[in-house]
Design an enzyme around this catalytic site. Structure first.
Site, PDB file in Angstrom:
ATOM      1  CG  HIS A 172     -33.813 -19.182  -4.457  1.00 52.69           C
ATOM      2  ND1 HIS A 172     -33.498 -17.853  -4.653  1.00 52.69           N
ATOM      3  CD2 HIS A 172     -34.025 -19.700  -5.700  1.00 52.69           C
ATOM      4  CE1 HIS A 172     -33.531 -17.578  -5.939  1.00 52.69           C
ATOM      5  NE2 HIS A 172     -33.826 -18.672  -6.589  1.00 52.69           N
ATOM      6  CG  HIS A 174     -33.736 -22.037  -8.240  1.00 51.24           C
ATOM      7  ND1 HIS A 174     -34.821 -21.239  -8.520  1.00 51.24           N
ATOM      8  CD2 HIS A 174     -34.240 -23.252  -7.901  1.00 51.24           C
ATOM      9  CE1 HIS A 174     -35.927 -21.930  -8.362  1.00 51.24           C
ATOM     10  NE2 HIS A 174     -35.607 -23.159  -7.990  1.00 51.24           N
ATOM     11  CG  ASP A 176     -30.528 -18.565 -11.288  1.00 52.98           C
ATOM     12  OD1 ASP A 176     -30.933 -19.408 -10.465  1.00 52.98           O
ATOM     13  OD2 ASP A 176     -31.241 -17.654 -11.731  1.00 52.98           O
ATOM     14  CG  HIS A 177     -30.473 -16.872  -7.189  1.00 49.38           C
ATOM     15  ND1 HIS A 177     -30.763 -15.558  -6.903  1.00 49.38           N
ATOM     16  CD2 HIS A 177     -31.221 -17.183  -8.270  1.00 49.38           C
ATOM     17  CE1 HIS A 177     -31.641 -15.093  -7.776  1.00 49.38           C
ATOM     18  NE2 HIS A 177     -31.932 -16.076  -8.620  1.00 49.38           N
ATOM     19  CG  HIS A 229     -38.784 -18.577  -6.790  1.00 52.94           C
ATOM     20  ND1 HIS A 229     -39.239 -18.508  -8.095  1.00 52.94           N
ATOM     21  CD2 HIS A 229     -37.447 -18.819  -6.875  1.00 52.94           C
ATOM     22  CE1 HIS A 229     -38.223 -18.711  -8.919  1.00 52.94           C
ATOM     23  NE2 HIS A 229     -37.125 -18.892  -8.211  1.00 52.94           N
ATOM     24  CG  ASP A 253     -35.264 -15.642  -8.523  1.00 51.52           C
ATOM     25  OD1 ASP A 253     -34.655 -14.581  -8.751  1.00 51.52           O
ATOM     26  OD2 ASP A 253     -35.010 -16.717  -9.109  1.00 51.52           O
ATOM     27  CG  HIS A 291     -33.329 -12.655 -12.259  1.00 46.96           C
ATOM     28  ND1 HIS A 291     -32.592 -13.423 -13.135  1.00 46.96           N
ATOM     29  CD2 HIS A 291     -33.651 -13.462 -11.212  1.00 46.96           C
ATOM     30  CE1 HIS A 291     -32.475 -14.650 -12.644  1.00 46.96           C
ATOM     31  NE2 HIS A 291     -33.105 -14.699 -11.480  1.00 46.96           N
TER      32      HIS A 291
END
Length: 385
Positions: A172, A174, A176-177, A229, A253, A291
């Site tokens: 996705h 975001h 942090d990905h 998400h 996520d 995570h």
């Protein structure tokens, strides 16, 4: 030029001036003005009674709580939009990256690769609790990266393994990905960036839809649409049949060990459908989440289902792992079915503990969605002891 009006011919009559808006009326949805005044005065009187009466402190706290809850939701939506839709989000991600590199120069966790008849899955700890992954066809010396948020850490692993990066699979948008997509795709000219076209993934080159397959050497990786998400969230299923090993689910996520992601861009019904997609996979499928949330999640699971022995055994193992900063990945979907409350909304134990029960009409889809939504709210305020 559409913003400019065409000029009038010299012999044309003058255009009429702007129409003045009528004076506002005190009537509202058929209510006479005098009744509106009465209703307004009544509400004002009620507010004064609540605030000045003997329970005024409680009333003030209640009103303040309602206003703060609304304000928090509004501020969150504004912050989320800035994070996902502007470069402010990228700058925030870069700050997180710098801090994590300083705090965890060797990564937040100690990981171990898994080998399956010529296929290697290598978890890479990045940021403060994220995982990126390299999936490697050892014979072909080809690698696929999943969610490479720290390009420096992923590149170091690529060089150590001596492989060529040919594909990036992004679950996705975001940061942090997806934050490493640009640097890695520029460094590796033949690298393709895969993901959902509905999610605004940075530097996407090859859009994927539900059930599309990416082939790299002996690696056969299927994309599964799992919105909730984010609108375009995908998970990736590495088929174990070509190398005679277990299938591997890279869940981003959507799903964690004993947990699931927050529903930022969907409803509880949407998230439930996505989790059911995962539940349809085999029990021996290995779960590689985005995570390291295992200890926190299992603590919450113990609150909502305290007598679950499978959860207790897993918690003891996780605590031993985390005392030595060892990774808790992977688990299996069979394990997750036994203790992950977000995959157990069909279980009578949780339904009786949290409600609601089965739908009187016989369709339990809505009631399971309600239970999932309640679990998510409880998890959001849970603090592990």
């Amino acid at each position: 030029m559409g913003a400019w009006a065409d000029p009038l011919p010299s012999n044309a009559p003058p255009r009429p001036g702007p129409r003045r808006a009528p004076a506002p009326s005190m009537a509202w949805r058929g209510w006479p003005a005098q009744w509106l005044w009465v209703a307004g005065c009544g509400l004002l009187f009620l507010g004064l009674v609540l605030l000045l009466g003997p329970r005024s402190c409680r009333a003030r706290r209640t009103l303040r709580g309602l206003l703060m809850a609304r304000s928090r939701r509004l501020l969150f939506r504004i912050g989320y939009s800035l994070y996902t839709r502007t470069w402010l989000g990228y700058l925030f991600y870069r700050q997180q990256l710098r801090r994590a590199r300083n705090r965890y120069p060797k990564g937040h966790s100690r990981t171990q690769p898994r080998l399956f008849n010529g296929v290697k899955v290598l978890p890479i700890p990045v940021l403060s609790d994220n995982y990126s992954y390299l999936i490697i066809d050892i014979q072909a010396r080809l690698a696929v990266a999943v969610d490479p948020s720290d390009p420096q850490a992923v590149q170091a692993s690529i060089e150590k393994e001596g492989v060529a990066l040919v594909a990036i699979l992004c679950t996705h948008k975001h940061w942090d990905h997806s934050g490493g997509n640009r640097d890695l795709s520029r460094r590796h000219q033949d690298c393709r960036v895969y993901g959902s076209p509905e999610d605004g993934i940075p530097y996407l080159t090859h859009p994927l839809c539900h059930q599309d397959v990416v082939s790299v050497g002996r690696l056969q990786i299927r994309a599964l649409a799992t919105p909730g998400h984010t609108q375009g969230h995908l998970v990736y299923l590495l088929d174990g049949e070509p190398y005679k090993g277990p299938s591997c689910l890279f869940s981003g996520d959507l799903l964690f060990l004993s947990g699931c992601g927050r529903t930022f861009e969907g409803t509880a019904e949407t998230m439930l459908s996505s989790l059911d997609t995962v539940l349809g996979l085999g029990d021996d499928t290995l779960l590689w989440p985005g995570h390291e949330y295992a200890e926190e999640n299992l603590g919450f699971a113990g609150v909502v289902e305290p007598e679950n022995l499978a959860r207790e055994r897993k918690m003891q193992w996780v605590q031993r792992q985390r005392m030595e900063r060892k990774s808790t990945c992977p688990s299996t979907l069979g394990e997750e079915r036994s203790y992950n409350p977000f995959l157990r909304t069909h279980c009578l134990v949780l339904q009786e503990a949290l409600g609601p029960g089965p739908d009187p009409a016989g369709d339990d889809g809505y009631s399971r969605a309600q239970l999932l939504e309640k679990l998510r709210r409880l998890k959001d305020v849970h603090k592990s002891k």
